[in-house]
Design an enzyme around this catalytic site. Structure first.
Site, PDB file in Angstrom:
ATOM      1  CE  LYS A 593      93.204  66.755  57.599  1.00 30.31           C
ATOM      2  NZ  LYS A 593      93.722  66.963  58.903  1.00 30.31           N
ATOM      3  CD  GLU A 620     105.646  70.940  56.276  1.00 29.41           C
ATOM      4  OE1 GLU A 620     104.804  69.910  56.253  1.00 29.41           O
ATOM      5  OE2 GLU A 620     106.615  71.170  55.787  1.00 29.41           O
ATOM      6  CB  VAL A 623     100.610  66.372  55.530  1.00 29.79           C
ATOM      7  CG1 VAL A 623     101.185  64.725  55.565  1.00 29.79           C
ATOM      8  CG2 VAL A 623      99.613  66.567  54.334  1.00 29.79           C
ATOM      9  CG  LEU A 627     106.140  64.998  61.934  1.00 28.68           C
ATOM     10  CD1 LEU A 627     105.689  63.478  61.533  1.00 28.68           C
ATOM     11  CD2 LEU A 627     107.054  64.812  62.825  1.00 28.68           C
ATOM     12  N   GLY A 678      90.599  60.435  73.856  1.00 27.14           N
ATOM     13  CA  GLY A 678      90.661  61.550  73.068  1.00 27.14           C
ATOM     14  C   GLY A 678      91.528  61.469  71.867  1.00 27.14           C
ATOM     15  CD  GLU A 681      88.644  64.576  64.219  1.00 28.54           C
ATOM     16  OE1 GLU A 681      87.771  65.507  64.743  1.00 28.54           O
ATOM     17  OE2 GLU A 681      89.978  64.618  64.327  1.00 28.54           O
ATOM     18  CG  ASP A 692      92.172  63.391  58.609  1.00 27.43           C
ATOM     19  OD1 ASP A 692      91.747  64.469  58.307  1.00 27.43           O
ATOM     20  OD2 ASP A 692      93.094  63.081  59.519  1.00 27.43           O
ATOM     21  CE  LYS A 696      96.247  64.203  58.167  1.00 30.29           C
ATOM     22  NZ  LYS A 696      96.545  63.436  59.597  1.00 30.29           N
ATOM     23  N   GLY A 811      98.365  66.817  67.828  1.00 36.88           N
ATOM     24  CA  GLY A 811      98.351  67.289  69.089  1.00 36.88           C
ATOM     25  C   GLY A 811      98.616  68.862  68.928  1.00 36.88           C
TER      26      GLY A 811
END
Ligand code: ADP
Ligand code: ASP
Ligand code: MG
Length: 834
Positions: A593, A620, A623, A627, A678, A681, A692, A696, A811
């Site tokens: 990012k 892509e 963000v 997706l 998990g 962060e 964060d 985005k 993920g």
């Protein structure tokens, strides 16, 4: 290129039952073992008359020319080289003939003694007369023909050895070496009367001129010898044996995936050869054309392969059969307003060049007639320029012509195929492939036969250009050199996905994403041939320290048509490189990012570099991971929609926390639980701070056309001032301090039938905010699955019923897949058939 005058051979013998002429190149007679192999091939064939033309043993012609140059330059080094060369021939004789090699060794020694005397004389003269070079460079063929002939005789075969200088008479002309057919045929028939054996071994390359002096047919000229003797023997076929399976669609040393061509027309073969396909000498086809003699190019190392058949037959498949490169050329350009509409200028240019004995490889003139450009051999460029300066001295003087320029370091790439005639789009495809590979075209020419399109390019681009064009005509896969930075969680997953998808991409889409480099912050692995198999093992084993300059140079030096760098690091330092990479034509794909949400100046520089070079920047996965968020936004804007608002939940961690937070468990406990699962962060403050999410949103806002920076986003941090400093443990220990506040907010919301969600918002004016909001419990954001992300686009078209993209937004697997999808989009944009 115009065909050579076609010979008709007088006194040619009537065709015997079956006469075949074979020609074996240097690689086929490299040493004694290869000679034995050639003999076995010949003896296995049932031919009434079998004439075999041989080249010098591999490398011998070069060695002989070196000897001449060394001694002419006064260097004593020639003596040792001369010994080596003699030893190589003696060794082959002993190996082939064993105890019977005595007479042949004596014969060889005589030849080499004479050679030595000549070289000594050159030292004295201090120069290299052409006649001497012609004599010496042909010695290899004299020796190899004798060796093969003696070996066949030793096998009990009735065989004669013909020194071509005893029969073949030629003359040097502007078109190359021209045969005196009448004299040569008469001499051969006299020789045949004395030597009627069914097998004849003939020296390639060498001949005599009309005055009886030594001559050769030019480098690679044994192919031509083969064709000349095929005509003189009135043969049924000419078989040219070499070290590849025939003529390939491109030089296999430059394009390893070049494909073998089963058939070519004479015209196609002429064009390919003339424009540099080294596999056959360009003059070879001429003697074959009139008598319709088939030429078969085939592999000594693979004799069962049918090879390439060259005949008069045209097949229109293609449209492009083959591509060639001619190196070491220069462009000479004559430019001036005074050329416009003046008849006869081209004629004067050619006359001047002809008088200066400059051969023109290619010409091109724009229809404005403002300039005429010729491609000539590098070594003749200065002469060509001087000739034009002289010829147009008057026009230059009075300013009708502005300049005559010579530019060196040029190569010509030619696309050849009979099927090109009348098939539209061939040139377009060629230019498109070259354009995408960022190859600058200096000049273009297409013959009116439409069998050839030639483009002059900078020699430094030559390899890349040939590969790109080859891929462009689907003759080989679209190849990308791929470099991956940051083989951590997402990076490693991407590398595994890439490897797993490779066979399918290659098979179905003809796309070769070749992993050529992997770098972590500490070390890197570079391999130009591609890191196949288990990248982990090789990466673990490497000790090469990361150096992004070398990493970049390595990818560019792969000379593959396209280069893409995938940055899976989270590093700002790497992001600093994007603009430079893009400017150099390297595509950049990243889930990092930093660039998208970092300084406005850097982001603009990246966008400018991409726009100027045409290289693509795709991010892509920054963000919503896999997706399609950014691509959806782009589609909306590109199709003319207008954004009214973008809202959403962009953090899986915050989504999970507020989906779970119903008052039964204190907020601090949920944070601890998320951390142990998990979902956060390592320092949960990185999630709770909202930064964060704000990053985005910045990316989306910029994508939507707002000149926004991270600082412009209004951010509600969920971390109270008091807890912002200190270690992670201190923070976790004091986190219960926030519980009362969150609980109170929740109760307030609940009382109104609402839920709490951490939401990002951008409105039409570009105002951006992220923070905790209360939403009705039937709102789209209220009913998410635990860690899902959601993005809602309200637009002019989707105003009352917004467009929603929803799903898992984090993920390694889905993020890597998002990056991979970007990579494939880049490939599709460069012409891959996806
Ligand atoms: P020989 O010694 O048999 O005459 P050459 O070295 O002269 O062999 O020519 C064969 C070589 O030509 C091949 O090994 C190949 O590397 C090179 N070559 C260049 N272009 C082509 C092409 N289009 N098709 C096949 N071979 C080619
Ligand atoms: N031996 C010569 C050369 O190397 C001719 C040939 O091999 O075709 O050019
Ligand atoms: Mg050759």
């Amino acid at each position: 290129m115009s065909a050579q005058p076609v010979p008709s051979v007088p006194h040619a013998p009537p065709r015997a039952l079956r006469t075949v002429v074979h020609k074996f190149g240097g690689t086929s007679v490299a040493d004694a073992a290869r000679f034995r192999h050639v003999a076995s091939l010949l003896l296995a064939r049932d031919e009434t008359v079998q004439a075999t033309v041989v080249s010098a043993m591999k490398g011998v012609t070069d060695a002989l020319i070196d000897l001449c140059n060394l001694s002419a330059a006064g260097s004593e080094e020639w003596r040792e080289r001369w010994h080596e060369l003699r030893a190589r021939h003696r060794g082959a004789a002993v190996s082939l003939l064993g105890e019977d090699s005595g007479p042949v060794i004596e014969w060889l020694d005589e030849r080499f003694d004479k050679l030595k005397a000549i070289l000594e004389a050159l030292v004295v003269i201090g120069g290299l007369p052409h006649e001497v070079l012609e004599r010496v460079q042909g010695l290899g063929e004299i020796c190899s023909a004798r060796l093969l002939g003696e070996y066949l005789k030793a096998q009990g075969e009735d065989c004669a050895v013909l020194d071509a200088r005893d029969v073949l008479v030629v003359e040097r002309s502007d078109l190359g070496v021209v045969v005196d057919w009448e004299t040569s045929a008469a001499k051969l028939s006299a020789w045949r009367e004395r030597n009627p054996q069914p097998r004849v071994v003939i020296t390639g390359f060498v001949a005599r001129d009309r005055n009886g002096g030594f001559a050769t047919l030019g480098r690679n000229g044994s192919d031509y010898s083969g064709a000349i003797f095929a005509a003189l023997f009135n043969a049924d076929e000419l078989h040219i044996w070499t070290d590849v399976d025939g003529v390939l669609s491109a030089d296999p040393r430059v394009v390893p995936e070049a494909v073998q061509l089963s058939a070519l027309s004479y015209d196609e073969a002429c064009e390919l050869a003339y424009f540099g396909a080294k596999v056959v000498h360009p003059q070879t086809m001429a003697p074959a054309i009139e008598r319709g003699l088939p030429i078969i190019i085939r592999n000594t190392f693979h004799p069962e392969h049918p090879g390439t058949r060259i005949t008069a037959e045209r097949d229109q498949s293609g449209p492009v059969k083959g591509l060639t490169l001619s190196p070491d050329l220069a462009i000479v350009n004559l430019e001036g307003t005074g050329l416009i509409g003046v008849p006869g200028t081209a004629e004067r240019v050619f006359a001047a060049l002809r008088n200066a004995r400059v051969s023109v490889v290619m010409i091109s003139q724009g229809s404005s007639e403002h300039s005429i450009c010729c491609v000539v051999k590098s070594g003749e460029a200065a002469r060509a320029r001087t000739a034009l300066l002289d010829a147009f001295a008057h026009e230059l003087h009075i300013g009708q012509i502005q300049r005559v320029q010579a530019t060196d370091g040029v190569s010509v790439l030619a696309a050849v195929g009979d099927g090109m005639a009348g098939s539209p789009g061939v040139a377009a495809r060629l230019f498109e492939s070259l354009g995408r590979a960022r190859v600058n075209i200096l000049a273009i020419a297409q013959g009116s036969s439409e069998r050839n399109i030639s483009v002059a390019i900078d020699s430094r681009d030559a390899t890349k250009a040939l590969r790109a064009a080859h891929a462009g005509f689907w003759l080989s896969p679209q190849t990308f050199a791929v470099g991956v930075i940051g083989p951590g969680n997402v990076g490693a997953t991407l590398l595994d996905q890439l490897r797993a998808a490779q066979p399918q991409l290659l098979g179905k889409a003809n796309l070769d994403l070749r992993l050529c480099a992997v770098a972590s912050s500490r070390k890197m692995l570079l391999d130009a041939r591609g890191i196949a198999g288990d990248w982990r093992e090789r990466f673990d084993a490497t000790a090469d320290q990361t150096d992004l300059d070398r990493f970049t140079a390595h990818l560019l030096e792969s000379h593959l048509p396209h280069v893409v760098i995938v940055d899976c690091s989270a590093s700002g330092e790497v992001a600093e490189r994007y603009a430079g990479w893009l400017a150099a034509g390297i595509h950049v794909v990243t889930p990092n990012k930093q660039a998208g949400s970092g300084s406005r100046a850097r982001f603009d520089a990246i966008a400018d570099a991409a726009a100027t070079s045409g290289a693509r920047f795709r991010y892509e996965a920054t963000v919503g991971a896999g997706l399609p968020v950014i691509s959806t936004l782009r589609d909306l804007l590109d199709t003319g929609d207008e954004i009214v608002a973008i809202e959403g939940i962009f953090s899986g961690t915050l989504a999970w926390l507020f989906n779970k937070f119903d008052g039964s468990v204190p907020f601090s406990q949920l944070v601890a639980e998320a951390r142990s699962l998990g979902y956060t962060e390592p320092d949960p403050r990185d999630d709770l701070s909202g930064v964060d999410v704000a990053r985005k949103l910045t990316i989306l806002a910029r994508e939507a056309g707002h000149a926004l920076s991270l600082e412009d986003v209004q951010v509600e941090s969920l971390v109270p001032e008091a807890l912002r400093g200190g270690s992670v443990d201190e923070f976790l220990a004091r986190l219960t301090e926030v519980d009362a506040g969150f609980s109170e907010r929740l109760q307030r919301a609940k009382a109104e039938g609402k839920v709490l969600r951490y939401v990002a918002k951008l409105d039409a004016a570009g105002r951006a905010s992220v923070g905790l909001v209360e939403l009705p419990d039937n709102h789209a954001f209220a009913k998410l699955r635990l860690t899902d992300n959601i993005v809602q686009f309200s637009t002019r078209r989707y105003r009352d019923n917004p467009l929603i993209v929803q799903g898992p937004g984090a993920g390694a697997e889905v993020t890597a897949a998002g990056v991979f999808a970007d990579l494939l989009r880049v490939a599709a944009g460069q012409g891959a058939k996806l």
